[in-house]
Design a protein around this motif. Structure first.
Motif, PDB file in Angstrom:
ATOM      1  N   PRO A   1       0.999  -0.904   0.330  1.00 56.04           N
ATOM      2  CA  PRO A   1       0.034  -0.210   0.344  1.00 56.04           C
ATOM      3  C   PRO A   1       1.216   1.002  -0.442  1.00 56.04           C
ATOM      4  O   PRO A   1       1.968   1.302   1.042  1.00 56.04           O
ATOM      5  N   ALA A   2       0.303   2.539  -0.218  1.00 56.70           N
ATOM      6  CA  ALA A   2       1.208   3.114  -0.690  1.00 56.70           C
ATOM      7  C   ALA A   2       0.826   4.357   0.296  1.00 56.70           C
ATOM      8  O   ALA A   2      -0.945   4.016   0.576  1.00 56.70           O
ATOM      9  N   MET A   3       1.369   5.557   1.320  1.00 52.47           N
ATOM     10  CA  MET A   3       0.976   6.405   1.805  1.00 52.47           C
ATOM     11  C   MET A   3      -0.303   7.075   1.104  1.00 52.47           C
ATOM     12  O   MET A   3      -1.314   6.956   2.151  1.00 52.47           O
ATOM     13  N   ARG A   4      -0.522   7.264   0.053  1.00 57.06           N
ATOM     14  CA  ARG A   4      -2.307   7.917  -0.332  1.00 57.06           C
ATOM     15  C   ARG A   4      -2.980   6.793   0.437  1.00 57.06           C
ATOM     16  O   ARG A   4      -4.067   7.359   0.268  1.00 57.06           O
ATOM     17  N   GLY A   5      -3.306   5.476  -0.152  1.00 59.67           N
ATOM     18  CA  GLY A   5      -3.801   4.976  -0.054  1.00 59.67           C
ATOM     19  C   GLY A   5      -4.068   4.473   1.923  1.00 59.67           C
ATOM     20  O   GLY A   5      -4.903   4.138   1.977  1.00 59.67           O
TER      21      GLY A   5
ATOM     22  N   LEU B   1       9.551   3.510  -4.516  1.00 63.83           N
ATOM     23  CA  LEU B   1      10.008   4.039  -3.431  1.00 63.83           C
ATOM     24  C   LEU B   1       9.125   5.372  -3.287  1.00 63.83           C
ATOM     25  O   LEU B   1       8.417   5.682  -2.112  1.00 63.83           O
ATOM     26  N   ALA B   2       9.332   6.010  -3.950  1.00 62.21           N
ATOM     27  CA  ALA B   2       9.462   7.588  -4.437  1.00 62.21           C
ATOM     28  C   ALA B   2       7.630   7.199  -5.195  1.00 62.21           C
ATOM     29  O   ALA B   2       6.538   7.736  -4.218  1.00 62.21           O
ATOM     30  N   GLU B   3       7.401   6.663  -4.878  1.00 70.23           N
ATOM     31  CA  GLU B   3       5.732   6.242  -6.281  1.00 70.23           C
ATOM     32  C   GLU B   3       5.371   5.061  -4.985  1.00 70.23           C
ATOM     33  O   GLU B   3       3.617   6.011  -4.887  1.00 70.23           O
ATOM     34  N   LEU B   4       5.941   5.375  -4.381  1.00 71.57           N
ATOM     35  CA  LEU B   4       4.651   3.967  -2.729  1.00 71.57           C
ATOM     36  C   LEU B   4       4.580   5.782  -1.676  1.00 71.57           C
ATOM     37  O   LEU B   4       3.740   5.881  -0.721  1.00 71.57           O
TER      38      LEU B   4
END
Lengths: 248, 379, 323
Positions: free
Chosen positions: A187-191, B45-48
């Motif tokens: 999961p990404a930060m935004r998610g 890492l940036a994309e996440l």
């Protein structure tokens, strides 16, 4: 198209399993994760939605579980599911879970329903098939790939001795195995930030009878000691395998 | 008092752990040997969203708190500090500095792409003759009316090559001493900027470290951060937060080495039993565990102070000094527990030991932290 | 009253797993005074059908229907369910393999018959009906009670073994099933693995892990496998690295196998890998690390460098085979 991904939470695959008095799982110290096959299914569903935003409008995840499974559900939302449904009950056994899911799905329209081929806990590999039968839907098992090509849903499944590609009409249930996606999505930060604001609907369980119940757990017998050889006496090992074990 | 992490904090910790184990672990030894910067992994890492995780969502960041940042830094640093340091510089030096002290125009133009992870930042303070004593800046930013003319050399610059946005600390009014220093936002591709060779370091070998030379580099006045002469203060404030990043990195190096040593001690047998059953080893591990627990608590305390808008400079200095020092101790013991295996590259702990050393040196040596701490005791 | 066995054939030949299912069914049938009936879908020669009698089948019901040309779970389930009713089957047994796992759950839901998948032994008791299965990927067993009148089981491969029975030729009955509806799936293409022993069929499996250093060393694995008539497999890191195809990955998230002999080279034995092989009868491990966890599950181990051990091992086996 609307996609539903059924998720269960299971002990982390590296967990050492212990039982409390042989009757139930000792839950102390267990880290719960999304069942690996379910996580891969969800990952593939998200990939499909990203590749075909015009065709796939929504991804829902559904879980039969108590509030204890909400972190798992929220992780699925953080990964990229749009909304979630939780049937508020202990997942007692496969048929019970399938019947609960069927009750919810009946009243909603989904075009593709993903379930994991196996679960890392009770190793039933059963919920998907049961669900399909209860809903009188097509089910494709051992699915290792799914794509949308020229508006058709093309499914790869493993069969005895090879793989088949099928053009499957929706709605259907895909019982998913390894290969559907390479790695589960992180999961990404935004998610993660958005997960809390995404809808999580809690529904009351239906009244379902169990078809089976676990009476007792057992641990496997410890293996006898390993007989060790070295680079110098491999010949003795071959001798044992040939004469004693009669394997070669 | 509540020591519980939130669901989001746990999720971020897990995400960082998954990323490190899946994307970094398999070739970290090889990259260290070759001093190879993993640009592809930094992109992922940036994309996440890790590179802008603490920036306000208003500026396209992740809006996460410092506690989450500490947890993520620890997880990445358990496996690869060369990658973790990119995240630390971006979040706690460059982005935080711009977000806290930049103008709206500067944030729009520079912070947003950084927070989205599309661009990487670097923080240029150290000089060949101004390391710990940052007041002695030799790099000059001469006031030429509507622009500054920058000349000089910066040393040991992390992200020097991969960054697009530099925050440069330089002297405008030498007669005013440190009150003459300015902080400038400089596009890396501005004419007059050249890089020295990639530094051949003891540890964190795959991080992107160079010296940077400025030769008549024109920087628009609009790129100055804060009032004229704010640069030194800016650098010090920013480094307060930077310490939390490096402290968590040191913590991660220590806990990564500890986990490996513990695992090894439970599997390796000597004198007929797992070496963990020998008190000499068990007590070492107990000491390591206590140090790590203390270190983590200090990092989290500093993060919590920062998140609750309380003064955190002293605690972050304590965290930086303590975590770096115990990282050195713990990694050394981890090598010892591994015996001969600890001295070869395959088992990771020798690399972690080399990495630990840097945390005692950069972004303020342990001695500098002690100056900060002891001065606060005088007050 | 009968015990019904769902048989599988590949190009008209029954698989060994089918004979094991019948042997197992015969054991259950004895205990409940029932007869074993086998169900065969598709084209199988009378000679081949007669073989089923050698393992306990008293009767074979054969079903042919154009709608069953492609494995459609829904249509197959409908066909099996009809035979269950016709034969008054109280226990239905399928293999715990791809098709068994696809069909058994549907059958269970259709008949409201409790399903226990992956059973590893004969029932502990018949009334109540309690049976043992693997859970947590082989880390434990559960004894499960089935509450319904009809029971559906899938049998874990190699957990019972093949036992020959009296061997009277079974009664063979061709039966027509009426299937409503059509399949919603159309076959686009098929990709069969040819000329290679399937991992899940193999009696012997030779497997390599990350300790094999690189894909170039697999010739040693392949040579040994060929000599033994074995299939090749690998651990997860190996397939993740792309040294070997994903289809060879054995372990908790890959294939779960139960060969008679499993030879693990350069595999440390992570818990996830062991989950996929723990049902093997005999495990031989070759590893340079004497403390590798694989030795805890192995029956025989060689501690040392695979580059020195494997060529020797292969040569010695060659000598044995030639003598």
């Amino acid at each position: 198209m609307k996609i539903l991904v059924c998720i269960s939470d299971v002990p982390d695959t590296t967990t050492k399993i212990k039982f409390a008095g042989n009757k139930e799982l000792d839950k102390a110290g267990i880290q719960w994760i999304i069942n690996p096959w379910d996580e891969l299914s969800l990952t593939r569903a998200i990939e499909l939605k990203e590749a075909h935003p015009d065709k796939i409008e929504n991804i829902t995840v559904i879980n039969v579980g108590t509030t204890a499974s909400e972190p798992t559900i929220r992780k699925a939302l953080a990964m990229g599911a749009d909304n979630a449904i939780r049937v508020d009950s202990e997942p007692k056994e496969a048929y019970f879970v399938a019947a609960q899911l069927a009750e919810v799905i009946k009243s909603k329209q989904f075009d593709i329903v993903f379930t994991g081929l196996d679960s890392a806990d009770y190793n039933g590999s059963t919920v998907g098939g049961m669900l399909a039968e209860l809903l009188d839907m097509t089910s494709v098992s051992a699915v290792s790939g799914i794509n949308i090509e020229d508006g058709k849903v093309i499914v790869s499944r493993e069969i005895d001795g090879g793989t088949q590609k099928l053009d499957v009409q929706t709605p259907f249930i895909a019982v998913v195995q390894k290969g559907i996606a390479i790695d589960p999505r992180i999961p990404a930060m935004r998610g993660i930030m958005m997960a809390r604001t995404k809808p999580l609907e809690v529904v009351a369980p239906a009244n379902i009878d169990n078809l089976t119940e676990i009476v007792e757990y057992e641990m496997p017998q410890p293996k006898g000691k390993c007989r060790k050889f070295t680079e110098e006496n491999v010949n003795e090992l071959v001798d044992v395998l040939h004469k004693e074990a009669k394997l070669i | 008092m509540n020591f519980e992490f939130t669901e989001e904090q746990k999720m971020i910790q897990q995400a960082a752990k998954d990323f490190a184990e899946r994307e970094l672990l398999h070739d970290v030894i090889e990259r260290d040997a070759k001093s190879e910067f993993p640009a592809d992994r930094i992109k992922k890492l940036a994309e996440l969203g890790f590179l802008g995780m603490m920036t306000d969502p208003k500026y396209d960041g992740g809006g996460m708190d410092t506690v989450s940042y500490v947890l993520a830094m620890e997880e990445l640093s358990k496996i690869d500090s060369s990658v973790a340091v990119v995240m630390s510089v971006c979040n706690s030096l460059v982005n935080w500095g711009l977000e806290t002290y930049g103008t709206e125009e500067q944030k729009e133009k520079y912070l947003k792409p950084l927070a989205r992870g599309e661009k990487i930042g670097a923080f240029l303070l150290s000089e060949p003759e101004a390391g710990s004593d940052a007041t002695k800046q030799r790099t000059t930013a001469e006031d030429k009316g509507d622009y500054y003319l920058v000349n000089g050399t910066k040393n040991w610059i992390t992200n020097a090559n991969c960054a697009s946005t530099y925050l440069v600390i330089a002297q405008t009014n030498p007669e005013k001493g440190h009150k003459g220093i300015n902080a400038l936002i400089v596009d890396k591709n501005t004419p007059g900027i050249t890089l020295g060779p990639h530094e051949d370091k003891m540890g964190m070998r795959s991080s992107d470290t160079h010296s940077v030379m400025f030769n008549d580099v024109k920087v628009p006045k609009a790129n100055r951060i804060g009032e004229d002469g704010f640069g030194f203060n800016f650098a010090m404030k920013t480094l307060d937060g930077g310490r939390i990043g490096i402290a968590s990195q040191a913590l991660g190096i220590a806990s990564g080495a500890f986990e490996r040593a513990l695992h090894y001690a439970k599997e390796r047998k000597a004198f007929g039993t797992e070496i963990f059953n020998h008190q000499a080893i068990a007590f070492k591990l107990a000491d390591m565990a206590v140090k790590i627990e203390n270190a983590r608590n200090l990092c989290l305390k500093a993060a919590w102070l920062k998140d609750t808008k309380q003064p955190y400079g002293i605690v972050s200095a304590m965290a930086k000094q303590y975590c770096a020092d115990i990282a050195m101790e713990v990694t050394t013991e981890a090598v010892q527990i591994h015996g001969g295996y600890g001295y070869v590259k395959e088992y990771h702990v020798e690399r972690l030991m080399r990495e630990a050393k840097l945390t005692q040196i950069y972004e303020g040596t342990s001695e500098i932290q002690k100056i900060v701490i002891s001065r606060s005791l005088l007050k | 009253m009968t015990v019904l066995v769902y048989t599988e054939n590949r190009e008209g030949k029954f698989k060994k797993a089918t004979f094991e299912l019948l042997s197992y069914a015969e054991e259950l049938a004895k205990n409940i005074n029932a007869e074993v009936v086998a169900l065969s879908i598709g084209d199988v020669s009378p000679d081949e059908l007669n073989k089923l009698g050698n393992y306990g089948a008293k009767k074979v019901v054969t079903v042919k229907n154009d709608k069953l040309a492609l494995l459609d779970n829904k249509l197959y389930t409908a066909a099996i369910a009809e035979v269950v009713k016709k034969e008054n089957a109280k226990i239905v047994i399928l293999a715990d393999n791809l098709s068994g796992r696809a069909l058994a759950p549907r059958l269970s839901a259709k008949l409201k018959a409790g399903l226990v998948s992956g059973v590893v032994a004969v029932p502990n008791s018949y009334d109540p009906f309690v049976i043992k299965k693997k859970v947590f990927t082989g880390k434990a067993f559960a004894n499960v009670k089935i509450n319904s009148d009809i029971k559906v089981l899938t049998l874990s491969q190699n957990s019972f073994g093949i036992k020959e029975a009296s061997g009277n030729a079974p009664q063979i009955e061709a039966y027509n099933v009426e299937l409503a509806g059509e399949s919603n799936a159309k076959l686009v293409s098929v990709d069969m693995i040819t000329g290679k022993l399937l991992l899940t069929d193999a009696e012997i499996v030779v497997s390599g892990g990350r300790g094999m250093k690189g894909p170039e060393n697999w010739t040693m694995i392949e040579e040994l496998a060929e000599l033994l008539g074995a299939a090749t497999a690998c651990s997860r890191p190996v397939s993740d690295e792309g040294w070997r195809p994903h289809g060879e990955h054995v372990g908790q998230t890959g294939k779960i196998i139960a060969p008679t002999l499993y030879i693990a080279c350069g595999i440390s034995g992570a818990i996830q890998h062991v989950g996929g092989i723990s049902s093997s009868k005999v495990i031989v491990a070759i590893n340079k690390d004497p403390d590798a966890p694989i030795f805890e599950v192995a029956d025989y181990g060689v501690v040392g460098d695979f580059q020195k051990i494997l060529p020797q091992f292969t040569q010695l086996i060659k000598d044995v085979k030639n003598s």
